[in-house]
Scaffold this motif. Structure first.
Motif, PDB file in Angstrom:
ATOM      1  N   LEU A  53       0.822  -1.214   0.000  1.00  0.00           N
ATOM      2  CA  LEU A  53       0.000   0.000   0.000  1.00  0.00           C
ATOM      3  C   LEU A  53       0.852   1.259   0.000  1.00  0.00           C
ATOM      4  O   LEU A  53       0.357   2.359   0.168  1.00  0.00           O
ATOM      5  CB  LEU A  53      -0.941  -0.004   1.213  1.00  0.00           C
ATOM      6  CG  LEU A  53      -1.896  -1.204   1.282  1.00  0.00           C
ATOM      7  CD1 LEU A  53      -2.745  -1.128   2.529  1.00  0.00           C
ATOM      8  CD2 LEU A  53      -2.775  -1.297   0.045  1.00  0.00           C
TER       9      LEU A  53
ATOM     10  N   TYR B 123      -6.169  -6.370  -1.531  1.00  0.00           N
ATOM     11  CA  TYR B 123      -5.895  -5.279  -2.465  1.00  0.00           C
ATOM     12  C   TYR B 123      -5.017  -5.782  -3.613  1.00  0.00           C
ATOM     13  O   TYR B 123      -5.293  -5.520  -4.788  1.00  0.00           O
ATOM     14  CB  TYR B 123      -5.203  -4.134  -1.722  1.00  0.00           C
ATOM     15  CG  TYR B 123      -4.982  -2.897  -2.554  1.00  0.00           C
ATOM     16  CD1 TYR B 123      -5.953  -1.902  -2.603  1.00  0.00           C
ATOM     17  CD2 TYR B 123      -3.816  -2.730  -3.291  1.00  0.00           C
ATOM     18  CE1 TYR B 123      -5.758  -0.765  -3.362  1.00  0.00           C
ATOM     19  CE2 TYR B 123      -3.609  -1.607  -4.060  1.00  0.00           C
ATOM     20  CZ  TYR B 123      -4.582  -0.623  -4.091  1.00  0.00           C
ATOM     21  OH  TYR B 123      -4.390   0.507  -4.853  1.00  0.00           O
ATOM     22  N   ARG B 127      -6.826  -5.652  -6.999  1.00  0.00           N
ATOM     23  CA  ARG B 127      -6.499  -4.388  -7.643  1.00  0.00           C
ATOM     24  C   ARG B 127      -5.019  -4.242  -7.953  1.00  0.00           C
ATOM     25  O   ARG B 127      -4.601  -3.218  -8.499  1.00  0.00           O
ATOM     26  CB  ARG B 127      -6.950  -3.214  -6.764  1.00  0.00           C
ATOM     27  CG  ARG B 127      -8.445  -3.208  -6.514  1.00  0.00           C
ATOM     28  CD  ARG B 127      -8.882  -1.941  -5.844  1.00  0.00           C
ATOM     29  NE  ARG B 127      -8.639  -0.766  -6.663  1.00  0.00           N
ATOM     30  CZ  ARG B 127      -8.991   0.467  -6.284  1.00  0.00           C
ATOM     31  NH1 ARG B 127      -9.575   0.658  -5.127  1.00  0.00           N
ATOM     32  NH2 ARG B 127      -8.755   1.496  -7.059  1.00  0.00           N
TER      33      ARG B 127
END
Lengths: 132, 128
Positions: A53, B123, B127
């Motif tokens: 992230l 995620y 994605r």
């Protein structure tokens, strides 16, 4: 001062009173490596989050890389011992293996096997890293 | 039946048993059995992929097999960690207020770790 939990009830002797023996070392080792595994899983988890992230882009190299693989190695050693000793606990839960001599022998063996695996992992890691 | 043998005094002193001890014991053993398989599976894959580089690791975590292994590993590990550290806190922290604070902090921390890692893995899978 008498601790609150004591309240006149009998207390068992604590660490410094006991002579060290294998099952005691195994019990302490299990708890210490358990805490070590908690830290290890936390670090790996945080690193995965940073890697996916944002915050980190790559596997560290150089001095930071040495630290990275050292931490991962220590975690692997800690979790190896905890896992092997955990199997012993599962066997104990079935009511087997409580004979003192046998319990000591198994505890000592688990320390030995963990040490062998730790050395093997170190050699394998250094071979892959091209140190030899 | 067994509780009938205790005197009324014994029952009210220290509030008796909360009747949740066995749950924790079984939970710890069940997650231990799962981790017996998941730890080697996850750790060996993780180390091999990390050795190959960050992109290889991200690709593995986002693949169906990698994501499932990682999700199961962090789920079982966080659960096992929470029960294990709770036992340590209950053993060593004497003050009642501090004990509950530590137990709460432990639970919140472990659940946050589980949620964050799971979100990252999902995620990457959907994605990434």
């Amino acid at each position: 001062m008498t601790p609150d939990w004591y309240r006149g009830r009998p207390m068992s002797p604590h660490l410094q009173v006991w002579r060290w023996h294998w099952t005691m070392a195994a019990s302490i080792g299990h708890r210490v490596t358990g805490v070590g595994n908690f830290l290890g899983v936390t670090l790996i988890g945080i690193w995965i989050v940073a890697l996916t992230l944002g915050g980190a882009q790559a596997v560290p190299t150089g001095a930071l890389g040495v630290l990275f693989w050292l931490v991962l190695y220590l975690f692997a050693v800690s979790i190896t011992y905890h896992l092997l000793n955990g199997v012993r606990h599962l066997v104990w839960d079935s009511g087997r293996g409580f004979d003192p001599d046998q319990a000591s022998a198994v505890s000592a063996t688990i320390f030995g096997v963990s040490a062998i695996i730790a050395v093997a992992l170190l050699v394998a890691g250094l071979l892959v890293a091209g140190v030899f | 039946m067994a509780s009938e043998y205790r005197t009324p005094l014994k029952r009210i002193r220290h509030f008796g048993s909360a009747h949740h001890g066995v749950e924790h014991f079984i939970a710890q053993k069940a997650s231990a059995l799962a981790l017996l398989v998941l730890v080697p599976l996850f750790l060996v894959s993780f180390v091999l992929k990390a050795e190959a580089g960050a992109d290889a690791l991200r690709a593995w975590l986002g693949s169906p097999a990698g994501a499932l292994i990682a999700l199961a590993f962090f789920g079982a590990a966080c659960f096992h960690m929470r029960v294990g550290v709770a036992v340590i806190v209950e053993d060593y922290v004497e003050s009642k207020a501090l004990r509950y604070l530590c137990l709460l902090a432990n639970s919140f921390f472990v659940i946050a770790l589980w949620a964050a890692t799971s979100f990252s893995i999902l995620y990457l899978a959907f994605r990434g």
